[in-house]
Every structure is written in structure tokens, then in C-alpha cells.
Design a protein around this motif. Structure first.
Motif, PDB file in Angstrom:
ATOM      1  N   SER A   1       0.829  -1.205   0.000  1.00 48.98           N
ATOM      2  CA  SER A   1       0.000   0.000   0.000  1.00 48.98           C
ATOM      3  C   SER A   1       0.864   1.257   0.000  1.00 48.98           C
ATOM      4  CB  SER A   1      -0.933   0.008   1.210  1.00 48.98           C
ATOM      5  OG  SER A   1      -1.913  -0.996   1.102  1.00 48.98           O
TER       6      SER A   1
ATOM      7  N   CYS B   1      -4.234   4.385  -0.572  1.00 43.30           N
ATOM      8  CA  CYS B   1      -4.230   2.944  -0.836  1.00 43.30           C
ATOM      9  C   CYS B   1      -4.307   2.217   0.496  1.00 43.30           C
ATOM     10  CB  CYS B   1      -2.970   2.537  -1.606  1.00 43.30           C
ATOM     11  SG  CYS B   1      -2.966   0.779  -2.082  1.00 43.30           S
TER      12      CYS B   1
ATOM     13  N   VAL C   1      -7.640   1.305  -3.954  1.00 42.85           N
ATOM     14  CA  VAL C   1      -7.024   2.580  -4.326  1.00 42.85           C
ATOM     15  C   VAL C   1      -8.137   3.603  -4.481  1.00 42.85           C
ATOM     16  CG1 VAL C   1      -5.652   3.823  -6.039  1.00 42.85           C
ATOM     17  CG2 VAL C   1      -5.094   1.443  -5.480  1.00 42.85           C
TER      18      VAL C   1
ATOM     19  N   TRP D   1       0.892   4.014  -2.969  1.00 42.03           N
ATOM     20  CA  TRP D   1       0.581   5.390  -2.560  1.00 42.03           C
ATOM     21  C   TRP D   1       1.664   6.347  -3.047  1.00 42.03           C
ATOM     22  CZ3 TRP D   1       3.142   9.019   0.342  1.00 42.03           C
ATOM     23  CH2 TRP D   1       2.409  10.095   0.832  1.00 42.03           C
TER      24      TRP D   1
ATOM     25  N   TYR E   1      -2.972   2.006 -13.494  1.00 47.00           N
ATOM     26  CA  TYR E   1      -4.011   2.912 -13.019  1.00 47.00           C
ATOM     27  C   TYR E   1      -4.582   3.746 -14.169  1.00 47.00           C
ATOM     28  CZ  TYR E   1      -6.680   6.319 -10.505  1.00 47.00           C
ATOM     29  OH  TYR E   1      -7.727   7.105 -10.079  1.00 47.00           O
TER      30      TYR E   1
END
Length: 274
Positions: free
Chosen positions: A126, A150, A163, A130, A190
Motif C-alpha cells: 500500500s 491505498c 485505491v 501510494w 491505473y
């Protein structure tokens, strides 16, 4: 007036080119960081400059379940195999490493316990996602500080990562197995998910526009609980069709508009109402 949504054009998509950033191995990176920060360890040579260097340790993955620790301050010793619980967020790697070394010097248990720092591995996946997403300035939308969040969440029997894009209020999910791929291009991943969401939203809004061409507030009459999408569409409809904040001044024969949504209106800018 129509509920029309303009999706990003192909030309707009080409002008926003995100950088290529691979995920790598966040667990190994966190392990190297923690091991270096918690030095010294049993048997360390304090006169050796390698003992306290940030590059003392190298941790790399040898299989789906195992990692290996290479200690630069103990080059004559064998590398140490770390079992699968390295990827347990609650696992205290430095305490485990201290205990393993202490056995070689017959240190009593009470002394070893005093050397334990109780620093868990945490959630490096995470944290890495991030950092990567918040460092990329070319995603669609406004580049806010800490735009992305995240979080590691539990979904049924598997670990899932959520996310959250705070600018676009978009949430996407990926399971632990997918985000364990060190070759995953996080920014491109993403970007593709974001564009897919744009096109899906565009298609849904176009469909809703056709359904509600002559009745924009049909959601208000629904007796069923509204879905998250319907709530968003209802808010959009209210913003598009709600009466603006206006103020008139009355003369002998007319009403003149003097203020619109808090802004002064120059005389003659709009026709008076008879």
C-alpha cells in the motif's frame, strides 16, 4: 438541456503521458530498510563501517514464499533464508533476525528480549502504490497533494487493496496476487483503469439521458433505495436543472436582474421582465 458528459478525446489522452514505474518488491525493500535502521545486532563489529551503513542488507525473493537476507557486515557467513511469514504485516523481522544471531552466541533470553524493537513489517505494498501514484503529475484530473489513498482490506477469504482517487472520487480494487507481480507497471495500470471508468461512465450517462429525455427527476419518485450510481446521477441532475440564486429589483413596469449566483449583473446585460 441534456445530461451530456464529454469523455476525454483521443487527442487529450495522447497529451497526458504518464511515466513508467514498476512495482518491484515492496516486501524486500521494507525488509532492507528495517534491518538497516535497527542495527546493531548480536556479534556485530562496531569498528566496521559496514555495520551501520544503509546499504548493509540486500533482501531478494527466491520463490513465491521465500526471501533471502544478505548481510554485508557478515560476508563470510551464509545468506539467511526467511520463510513465508516475511509477508505477514505483523511479522517483526528485525526481532526474528536478532534472535537467530543470538543463538550463535548463547545469549540469555532476557537479554535478547531487551534487544527486540517490536517493529512490524506493516503494509509496504500500500505504501509503495501510494508513493508511486502521488508522485505522478500527469493523470487526468487535478493533481492534489495526497490525491491517492491505498489501503489493505479483507474481502471474503483474500487480501484486497483499495485505491481511492480523492480528486475523481474513484475507487478501484486489486487482489494481493495481482499486486505481488514485481513487473507490474503501476502508473500504466491505473491509467488504463481510469480511462475504462471514464468510458463506462460516459456510456451510462448517455443511456440515462435517453431514458430520462422528458423526465429528468425520475429518481425522486423511486420507492427503492438508490444505488451509488443513481445518487451521483441525481446530484448531477439537480446541479443542471436547479434554479440559480437570483435577485431582482422592481421598477414601475419591470423586474430587472441585479444579482446572479452572488455576482452583480450590469444593467442591460439581461432583458428585463415585463
Amino acid at each position: 438541456m441534456s445530461l451530456c458528459y464529454d469523455a476525454p478525446t483521443l487527442e487529450e489522452r495522447r497529451t497526458l503521458t504518464v511515466s513508467d514505474v514498476l512495482l518491484g518488491d515492496p516486501w524486500a525493500e521494507r525488509a532492507q530498510q528495517l534491518l538497516a535502521l535497527q542495527a546493531q545486532y548480536p556479534g556485530d563489529d562496531l569498528s566496521n563501517e559496514d555495520t551501520f551503513t544503509g546499504q548493509r542488507f540486500v533482501v531478494y525473493q527466491t520463490s513465491d514464499t521465500n526471501h533471502v537476507i544478505m548481510d554485508g557486515a557478515r560476508r563470510l557467513e551464509d545468506d539467511l533464508l526467511v520463510p513465508s511469514y516475511l509477508t505477514n504485516p505483523k511479522f517483526c523481522l528485525t526481532d526474528w533476525y536478532t534472535t537467530r544471531l543470538a543463538h550463535c552466541f548463547d545469549l540469555c533470553r532476557s537479554i535478547v528480549c531487551l534487544m527486540h524493537m517490536k517493529e512490524p513489517m506493516g503494509d509496504p505494498i500500500s505504501d509503495k502504490i501510494w508513493d508511486i501514484l502521488n508522485s505522478e503529475p500527469n493523470f487526468l484530473g487535478i493533481h492534489l497533494p495526497r490525491r491517492f489513498m491505498c489501503e489493505r482490506v479483507s474481502f471474503k477469504d483474500e487480501v484486497t487493496f483499495e485505491v481511492h482517487d480523492r480528486d475523481l472520487n474513484l475507487r478501484i480494487w486489486a487482489n494481493d496476487a495481482y499486486l505481488s507481480n514485481p513487473k507490474l507497471n503501476v502508473t500504466k495500470w491505473y491509467e488504463k483503469r481510469l480511462m475504462k471508468a471514464y468510458w463506462k461512465l460516459d456510456a451510462l450517462l448517455q443511456e440515462k439521458e435517453l431514458e430520462t429525455e422528458f423526465y429528468q427527476f425520475w429518481l425522486l419518485d423511486s420507492s427503492e433505495p438508490l444505488s451509488p450510481l443513481d445518487c451521483v446521477l441525481e446530484e448531477v441532475a439537480h446541479q443542471l436543472f436547479a434554479m440559480p440564486d437570483i435577485r431582482f429589483t422592481e421598477t414601475k413596469n419591470q423586474f430587472r436582474l441585479v444579482e446572479l449566483n452572488g455576482q452583480q449583473v450590469a444593467q442591460g446585460a439581461y432583458p428585463a421582465i415585463q
